[in-house]
Design an enzyme around this catalytic site. Sequence first.
Site, mmCIF file in Angstrom:
data_model
loop_
_atom_site.group_PDB
_atom_site.id
_atom_site.type_symbol
_atom_site.label_atom_id
_atom_site.label_comp_id
_atom_site.label_asym_id
_atom_site.label_seq_id
_atom_site.Cartn_x
_atom_site.Cartn_y
_atom_site.Cartn_z
ATOM 1 N N LYS A 198 7.558 3.958 3.776
ATOM 2 C CA LYS A 198 8.166 4.853 4.769
ATOM 3 C C LYS A 198 7.030 5.506 5.542
ATOM 4 C CE LYS A 198 11.760 8.353 5.247
ATOM 5 N NZ LYS A 198 11.081 9.298 6.101
ATOM 6 N N LYS A 247 11.448 9.635 -1.775
ATOM 7 C CA LYS A 247 10.402 10.494 -1.215
ATOM 8 C C LYS A 247 9.247 10.685 -2.183
ATOM 9 C CE LYS A 247 11.266 12.911 2.206
ATOM 10 N NZ LYS A 247 11.124 12.733 3.652
#
Length: 773
Positions: free
Chosen positions: A124, A322
């Site tokens: 990401k 995350k």
Amino acid sequence: MTGIPRPPASEAAARERATSLREQIEQHDYRYYVLDDPLVSDADYDRLLRELRAIEAAYPALVDAASPSQRVAGTPAGGFAEMPHPVPMLSLDNAFDADDLRAFDRRLRDRLETTRISYVGEPKLDGLSVSLHYEDGVLVRAGTRGDGRTGEDITANVRTIRSVPLRLRGVAWPAVLDVRGEVVIRRRDFDSLNAQRLADGLRPFANPRNAAAGSLRQLDPRETARRPLTFFTFGVAEGAELQQASHHAVLEALRSWGFRVNDRVRTLADIESCLDYADSLLEQRDSLDYEIDGVVFKLDALEDRQRLGFTARAPRWAIAYKLPAREATTRVRGILASVGRTGVITPVADLEPVAVGGVTVSRATLHNLDELRRKDVRVGDTVMVRRAGDVIPEITSVVVDARPADAEPWQMPERCPVCDSDVLHIDGEVDYRCVGSLRCPAQLKESIRHFASRKAFDIEGLGERVAEQLVEAGLVTELADIFHLQQQDLLGLEGFAELSAANLLNGIARRRRIHLSRLLYGIGIPGVGEETARLLAEQTGNLDFLRQAPALLFSLMPAIGRTMAEEIRRFFADRANSESLDRLLEPLILDGLDGFSPDYAARLQPAELIAGFGFRGLGPKRAAQLAAKLDALTDLSDMPLQRYPLPSAEAERLQQAFQQRRQELAAVDACLRRFGLHWSDSCAEATLRRPRSEQELPLANKTFVLTGSLDGMTRDEAAALIQQRGGKVTGSVSGKTDYLVAGEAAGSKLEKARKLGVAVLDQAALERLLQTD
Ligand code: IVH
């Protein structure tokens, strides 16, 4: 340099040539910016582009928006127009741990009524989301994400990004295509961007993301064009009519159409493989060339994706896992002046402890007073702290709004906070130094720690704490004392018993025999790191030579520039250093005294020595001619002008330059004699190594302008150094100038360079550039 061919006389021929040039340039852009695998030199590339521009200028009707010459086109905008996204740019749901991820997988399996789901894992990227709209294979619009439904039209800026194809490559792309992806600044590009900003006297960016965001939102596309942006695609707008059945096949298609797809993208057989993938990516986080803030997992089968659909803000078929944030805010409790090994005083922020990237941080270096003033960090401030990899945490910015009313700017102490010696600051230099040298306990401690460190003497058991104890107990006042420590000395220290004391003494005794390179590194010559120490040892294999050699003889070594050469000479010439070194050497047995390496011996030939002065007009060829006439280097300043194999004006100029350096010439002569290199013999044997071709030189095709006054060298001398490395030096700044070297009191040229966006180097930056080979 070869000139640019004139535009063809007929429009038909011009059209044909323009098409061919565009194809070549597109191919080079693709190789360079997408594959990282350039085919041609910058100079060849520039020639193609200049030729294309010349044709387009002669035949304006041939200009085409998708032409590579049009990447930087248009004038500064007043603002950005809106750009609606017919297919919204969605966000992603987040997972914060393995349980969240497994729950996501379970949800998908339940809905799809299947036992196993295959995913695509992607880094990401921490940049800016953009959407590129292609019609008939040509980029027509590009926009930011905005609120997901309407973004800003940043087409002119995106066109400047060379990893964005203006025209799709390959085959079988749909007539209308929306490509989605992330614009980032890669780490190495970020470092050079910030270095350039510092050199230009601008504030560096806090992080690559901010830099990328700022760059994309420039109103002037010419400014964006100067920023090293890269576009990575991660998919297409949903519903695109593609032939592919899976996401990974879509990515492959995008790759074939000329886009950059992250090379760490993987297809993963199930959710457990996803977890392994996330772990391994997390481990690699610091070695990646871009910043990531997580990992994205996407269901691979496109048909299944359609069945799952979207929630209001995010697709059901993807999730972002995350990673811990590497930035956090905290408060500055105090600012300490920390004294390092060489006496340099570094301001260090004492922080309220805060978790950043998985560790608790309570200290952050502020580097130096300039840096501290630039960031304007004050006691009591709320600050952003960032940790990247193993490096020391850094304060990236101050939340000025949260500053207490009474917060005062920090002052550098006038006396050393450790030993009360004077603090020395030379105008124009960055550093403040305690002049206490090894009399300063802080410097002594750090010197001992460095001396005993793994790459130096590697003394087991002699770390930071023991170094501190030895200094505080007065047992070590200079490095040589380490080898004279006794058992009973150590027993008096806290934490030492018979065994531990014996272990430390053994550890020390084992290092009496030491390699020259470790000695050179361990004694802490300013600026000499492990690599340079190894180089000095390998090239000379002779400590006495190193202790006596004039600076020129160091700067003949590859990778040692003038400043460093002078620093080394100064260290050995210093009386106190020399006496300490004598005492340190007494108990030692040195390895690595193997004499001159053949490589270095070749550099000690007269022609090399003469060229080593770096005087203008004195390249290898002339140096060889001169060398053939000499019996000693001092002849360069003493022999009659007529004997110079040069036109008289030049001979006179050179002779004067040599006269100014007569002392150094004599010192080199004497040193070489002392170490058995007799000038007349070496003269007779003088062999010239093959000079490198112009294009192989490190500064080939770079144009410099020098302005202002430089420290320790004239502009002519600097010009000579640049020319020696293949660079060109001209008198006035223009669009063709690559670098402006600005010394003290630089004036209008500096202004002009700034206006034209020419890179500006200060003397230190120039010296660094000259050292790269
Ligand atoms: S997929 C509908 N893939 O993360 C799917 N996004 O938090 C939308 N991002 O706005 C995005 N790397 O800017 C996707 N490999 C990647 C990504 C990625 C970075 C960003 C993207 C998006 C944000 C969502």
